[in-house]
Design an enzyme around this catalytic site. Sequence first.
Site, short mmCIF file in Angstrom:
data_model
loop_
_atom_site.label_atom_id
_atom_site.label_comp_id
_atom_site.label_asym_id
_atom_site.label_seq_id
_atom_site.Cartn_x
_atom_site.Cartn_y
_atom_site.Cartn_z
N GLY A 89 0.83 -1.21 0.00
CA GLY A 89 0.00 0.00 0.00
C GLY A 89 0.85 1.25 0.00
N PRO A 104 10.37 -10.66 15.32
CG PRO A 104 12.11 -11.85 16.31
CD PRO A 104 10.65 -11.56 16.45
CE LYS A 105 11.20 -16.48 9.25
NZ LYS A 105 10.92 -17.90 9.52
CB THR A 106 6.53 -9.96 10.57
OG1 THR A 106 6.42 -9.73 11.98
CG2 THR A 106 5.98 -11.33 10.24
CD GLN A 126 5.97 -3.25 8.76
OE1 GLN A 126 6.04 -3.80 9.85
NE2 GLN A 126 5.01 -2.43 8.44
N GLY A 175 5.90 2.17 16.10
CA GLY A 175 5.71 1.82 14.69
C GLY A 175 7.02 1.55 13.96
N GLY A 183 6.59 0.67 10.20
CA GLY A 183 6.27 0.60 8.77
C GLY A 183 7.00 1.63 7.94
CD GLU A 184 4.54 5.94 7.58
OE1 GLU A 184 4.24 6.81 6.77
OE2 GLU A 184 4.01 5.84 8.70
MO1 MOS Z 1 1.35 5.58 5.06
S1 MOS Z 1 2.35 6.79 3.84
O1 MOS Z 1 0.82 6.44 6.34
O2 MOS Z 1 0.51 4.40 4.31
#
Ligand code: MOS
Length: 763
Positions: free
Chosen positions: A267, A658-660, A664, A727, A729-730
């Site tokens: 996404g 730790p894997k996922t 990421q 978090g 993800g970013e």
């Molecule tokens: Mo994100 S850029 O908050 O999917």
Amino acid sequence: MSKPDNTVKDALALGPENWADGEDPLARRRGGRIGAPVSRLDGPLKVRGKAPFAAEFPVEGMAYAALVFSTIAKGRIATLDTAAAEAAPGVVLVMTYRNAPRMRPMQQFDSSEKAGGADTLPIMQDEHVYWNGQPIALVLAETQEQADHAASLVRVTYEPGHAVTSFAEAKANGTDTGDFHGPLHLEIGDAEEALRAAAVSVDVTYRTPPHNHNAIEPHATTLAWHGDELVVHDATQLVTHTAWTLAHIFGVDESQVHVTSPFVGGGFGGKLVAQHQVLGAAAARLAGRPVRIALPREGVYRLIGGRARTEQRVAIGASEEGRFTALIHTGTSATTRHSAWPEPFMLAAHSHYAAETFLLDLQTAYVDMVANGSMRAPGGAVGVYALECTVDEVAAKLGMDPVELRIRNEPATGPTDGRPFSSRHVVEAWRTGAERFGWAGRNPAPGAVRDGEWLVGMGCAAASHPYVRMPGGAARITLTDKGLARVEVAAHDMGMGTETAQTQVAAERLGLEPGQVSFRYGDSALPGLVPAAGSQQSASIGAAVVAAQHALVAELLKLVSDDSPLAGLEADEIGAVNGGLAKLDEPERYESYASILAGAGRDEVSVEASGPPPLEMMNWSMHSFGAMFCEVRVNAVTGETRVSRFLGSIDCGRVLNPKTAGSQLRGGIVMGLGLALMEETQFDERRGRILNASLAEYHVPVHLDVPEIDLIWTDLPDPHAPAGARGIGELGITGAGAAVANAIFNATGKRVRDLPLTPDKLL
Ligand code: MOS
């Protein structure tokens, strides 16, 4: 759709102080389900091709859609001839502004609680054109090939208006500043004066190009109306927002739109509600047929906005000892009037370094193009790049080691707001990272290390991303008489392992084995408003599961019989362990879930609860951090850069899996390598058209561009984050690009400030 209420009283009772397991004497007996490197539960389905994506849901009587895109950036459609398309084989319908249903405008994501739109433009409602690539006709046909062919037969002429497509003209037209979860302008002291007075200073301009989304799965939707009810199989980061947004546009109730999104092939901020879902639903209504609309790769470029162009000034003043006296991060990004989405590159300056004075500002200049939007680490990806390269420039000027310079400016509290950090172990991340990477072996003199025709260098950069937990997280837990639990949240798995990690979290919370828990997500009929955005899903789900587990304990205590070992106990005396409940300080007073339900003659018990308001974000300075290390080899003959080694030393609270988590973070770092070395949307400033709308010409890293990426973490639970985890993800994309650029400087002595760092710029 009914969503659970959350009262302030509940919120206080279940507030962040109750999240940490540290004081729970039963926690250790629960068996450490959090932190185990569990492989992806959805892995076998995916590798066997059994995971249905949005463009794979079979629907009886479905028609296929193809779009026609405008070729001017602004103006009006003068003539539109659809006769040949309508007469083509297999064509069901050609939809244009003339026959499209009347629809309300989209509401942009973040503009209200459940809005999920990418922009606010009218969609095929009149003859106006707002960007080069805007859909001006949709063809429905019996097959995709017939639809694509007929779309090529639509004839259009335009009356062009004046489009602002050059950054220079946009800036000359005047800029303004906005608001993005906080002010985009901040002054502390007189930073310009402090810069002038500084013993050492650097004052430079960095430029970053626009970037487009290239998730492996292009955007797609399969949908069908049943009367006024709409069923949508979508690829989305926000099922609940998508249902609400489509309901709003078509004037039906939110409960009449059902969105599923069980699997999403990436996404990155691009899979919100864009025009294709709306046009697909409109065409389905007009034709009375189910519709599949799957964007080709070019369609993703035309329709889905990405990261905005930026021009950033970073200026740092320092004392001779390297203490920052001024930190200035200002500049302009290019956006559209119909998307208020800024590229807040100065956000990282709020958290990286102590400085005596600050001047932070973001100006927006307006161009006519597809609405730019969110793309992994909005602001941060390009802002941390500029900030961390500038810090490297200061280190070079001071003749100081860049790791030591950063540690010297480590803040004691939030640098711009004075809030205490919820948990910050950045110095530890630097020290352990430097040790593991062999930083001490770096030759600080630029261009000094040569291996044949290859120049070798090492660089580093800090990474950071703000902690976010959006309001609205809710969860339902259903416990069966077999002692199995089903946890349901309207959340998303875009490939990051949500199902896997959240199964672990729920198992630990419920005192069950992971195999006794199933986690259901990706369906707007489930509880909660949990967008997979802002690196916040784990926090949002975690807080909701804590609340639901509290509610479950209360419900189960109502069911225990008078002779139960648990009889007469209060919920706050109870912990979940070994497939049941036990008294916290007297664990032999225990009864299993199965026994409680059997005793009460119940097949199952189901509870639903919301997470508390995200007060932790207001009380603490909360960010995920990293120290990134990179080694590059730059070819002195061709200018080609090869990244030969990379290490991320990460401080993100507790690592749930730790894997996922590792995958990421590595994915983010790979995207950072692309940002540094190759990613660039080539935007034709004469016509406002994207020129390289394909993966053949828009370059992203491939396997041979990526070395083994080493990761280590502090793994210290954040007491103010649900499950102790912030978090990730970013986070990975921030800092990675600067580490590459700083390594290139160390290898070559060249400081290139315009991304991407392609070979021509390094010769
Ligand atoms: Mo994100 S850029 O908050 O999917």
